[in-house]
Enzyme design. Structure first.
Site, short mmCIF file in Angstrom:
data_model
loop_
_atom_site.label_atom_id
_atom_site.label_comp_id
_atom_site.label_asym_id
_atom_site.label_seq_id
_atom_site.Cartn_x
_atom_site.Cartn_y
_atom_site.Cartn_z
N HIS A 178 5.70 -15.00 -15.28
CA HIS A 178 6.47 -13.93 -14.65
C HIS A 178 5.50 -12.65 -13.76
O HIS A 178 5.57 -11.69 -14.13
CB HIS A 178 7.00 -13.14 -15.82
N GLU A 181 9.77 -17.05 -9.98
CA GLU A 181 9.48 -17.59 -11.34
C GLU A 181 10.15 -19.05 -11.18
O GLU A 181 11.17 -19.29 -11.27
CB GLU A 181 10.24 -16.95 -12.39
N HIS A 192 13.96 -15.07 -21.74
CA HIS A 192 12.77 -15.42 -21.63
C HIS A 192 12.05 -15.23 -23.17
O HIS A 192 10.90 -15.01 -23.47
CB HIS A 192 11.95 -13.96 -21.08
C1 GLA Z 1 13.87 -12.17 -14.75
C2 GLA Z 1 15.36 -12.03 -15.04
C3 GLA Z 1 15.71 -10.49 -14.57
C4 GLA Z 1 14.89 -9.71 -15.46
C5 GLA Z 1 13.47 -9.96 -15.26
C6 GLA Z 1 12.52 -8.96 -16.03
O1 GLA Z 1 13.66 -12.41 -13.44
O2 GLA Z 1 16.29 -12.96 -14.38
O3 GLA Z 1 17.23 -10.20 -14.61
O4 GLA Z 1 15.26 -9.31 -16.73
O5 GLA Z 1 13.14 -11.12 -15.43
O6 GLA Z 1 12.99 -7.36 -16.00
#
Ligand code: GLA
Length: 387
Positions: free
Chosen positions: A213, A349, A138
């Site tokens: 997110h 997402e 991210h």
């Molecule tokens: C995304 C990732 C997860 C986790 C979340 C945040 O969805 O794929 O593995 O890191 O973000 O916690």
């Protein structure tokens, strides 16, 4: 030019001028179908931030802060008279400044994981911040969800209230090459859709993969369980991962696996199945390959019979990370003092696939100078008809 041609040309110019004038007047006639109210949201280490509350004429309200472009609340019509907040988050900025799993934020420069925090462009290998074991997640240690965005209240050509956010990510930020200028526009439509339009330009070849997110619970952000929600997802393939959630590169069929949501199915139905992929994710934490990315037909429909809320999700992106909130562990106390426990919300997402910079067969996330990155996603809310 002979005389008659001259007259014809003059007439054409005048007519074009009148048309333009009429268009401008029509544009002026468009009235704002809603409101945007700015309020103080406190101070982050990098400066002062605000909260923008956007409402439409149906009583739907979305609050967004220019800290991380975070969507702080989404209040939607439901079976009851009172709008229901379906997005997890915090009442004030201090919650967002602490440790939390990206609640509502704009994710960039790259949504999801890049293996070992490395990619190579034209023979040069770039080292990114590794913030998820050996991998990059991210956007790194200080991704786009933790920076202050320049904000401007605006209106779409249809009169829908908007918040325009802009951020310039420096060459080398979190290890990425090139200065990247990003604009994210949030629009609240009269059809109760929160639309997000992303654009970006770079001065050096780089990788970009932006997403949002938001964590949704259609029974309300204070509800503990999301497993009773039903979802339909138009994706016949997904990208299986290794134990560190890096794609293996394979595109696997969802048919006859817990990943099949081609018909409405409860999120909880397959989540405890004895399946290696489910074990790796601790539940669902996987990228789906969308059958038909489109802004006019939803790739996902999620519904709750308890609240009567239906969420339809549209995107121009080729994939979506379906995450069932497996890492929520009660350590975050959210709005109204609610403890956010394991699997109390879900994320959809929209994105290019994880680790695309290192996976040649995946759609490319490369952005070159002179090109414009442009993607859109919308989360639209409806209420189930009562019989
Ligand atoms: C995304 C990732 C997860 C986790 C979340 C945040 O969805 O794929 O593995 O890191 O973000 O916690």
């Amino acid at each position: 030019m002979n005389t008659s041609y001259k007259y014809f040309f003059l007439l054409a110019v005048i007519m074009f001028g009148c048309g333009e004038k009429k268009k401008n007047m029509d544009e002026q006639k468009v009235k704002l179908k809603g409101t945007v109210v700015k309020s103080d949201f406190g101070s982050a280490p990098d400066g002062k931030v605000d909260l923008y509350t956007i409402s439409n004429e149906n009583g739907m309200t979305v609050a967004i802060t220019n800290y991380g472009g975070i969507v702080q609340s989404i209040k939607v019509p439901n079976k009851t008279e009172t709008p229901l907040d379906v997005a997890l988050g915090f009442d004030d900025l201090s919650g967002y400044l602490g440790e939390h799993p990206y609640f509502g934020g704009i994710i960039g420069r790259y949504g999801n994981r890049i293996a070992k925090g490395k990619f190579t462009i034209d023979g040069t290998t770039y080292d990114l911040a590794t913030n998820n074991g050996p991998n990059h997640l991210h956007g790194g240690t200080k991704g786009f969800d933790k920076v202050i965005w320049a904000a401007e209240e605006a209106m779409s050509s249809e009169g829908f209230p908007q918040l325009k956010l802009a951020y310039v990510s420096k060459d080398g930020e979190e290890g990425y090459p090139g200065e990247l200028s990003i604009e994210v526009v949030y629009t609240l439509t009269e059809e109760n859709a929160l639309q997000i339009d992303y654009t970006a330009n770079t001065d050096k070849v780089t990788h970009v993969n932006l997403t949002n997110h938001s964590y949704f619970n259609l029974n309300g952000a204070d509800s503990s369980d999301v497993l009773n929600h039903e979802m339909k997802l138009r994706a016949s393939k997904y990208t299986p991962v290794n134990e560190l959630l890096i794609p293996t590169g394979e595109l696997a069929d969802v048919a006859n696996t817990p990943f099949d949501f081609s018909n409405f199915s409860k999120i909880g139905r397959g989540i405890e199945r004895d399946d290696e992929q489910i074990k790796f994710g601790g539940g669902y934490d996987h990228n789906y390959v969308l059958d038909e990315p489109s802004m006019s037909s939803p790739f996902a429909t999620v519904r709750s019979h308890v609240s009567g809320v239906i969420m339809k999700v549209y995107t121009s992106e080729p994939g979506v990370q379906f995450y069932s909130g497996n890492f929520l562990d009660g350590s975050n106390i959210g709005k109204g003092g609610v403890v956010y426990g394991k699997r109390s919300a879900l994320c959809l997402e929209t994105q290019h696939f994880p680790d695309s910079p290192n996976q040649e067969a995946f759609p490319s996330t490369l952005l070159k100078p002179g090109e414009t990155y442009k993607t859109s996603t919308a989360y639209k809310f409806e209420v189930m008809p009562t019989l």
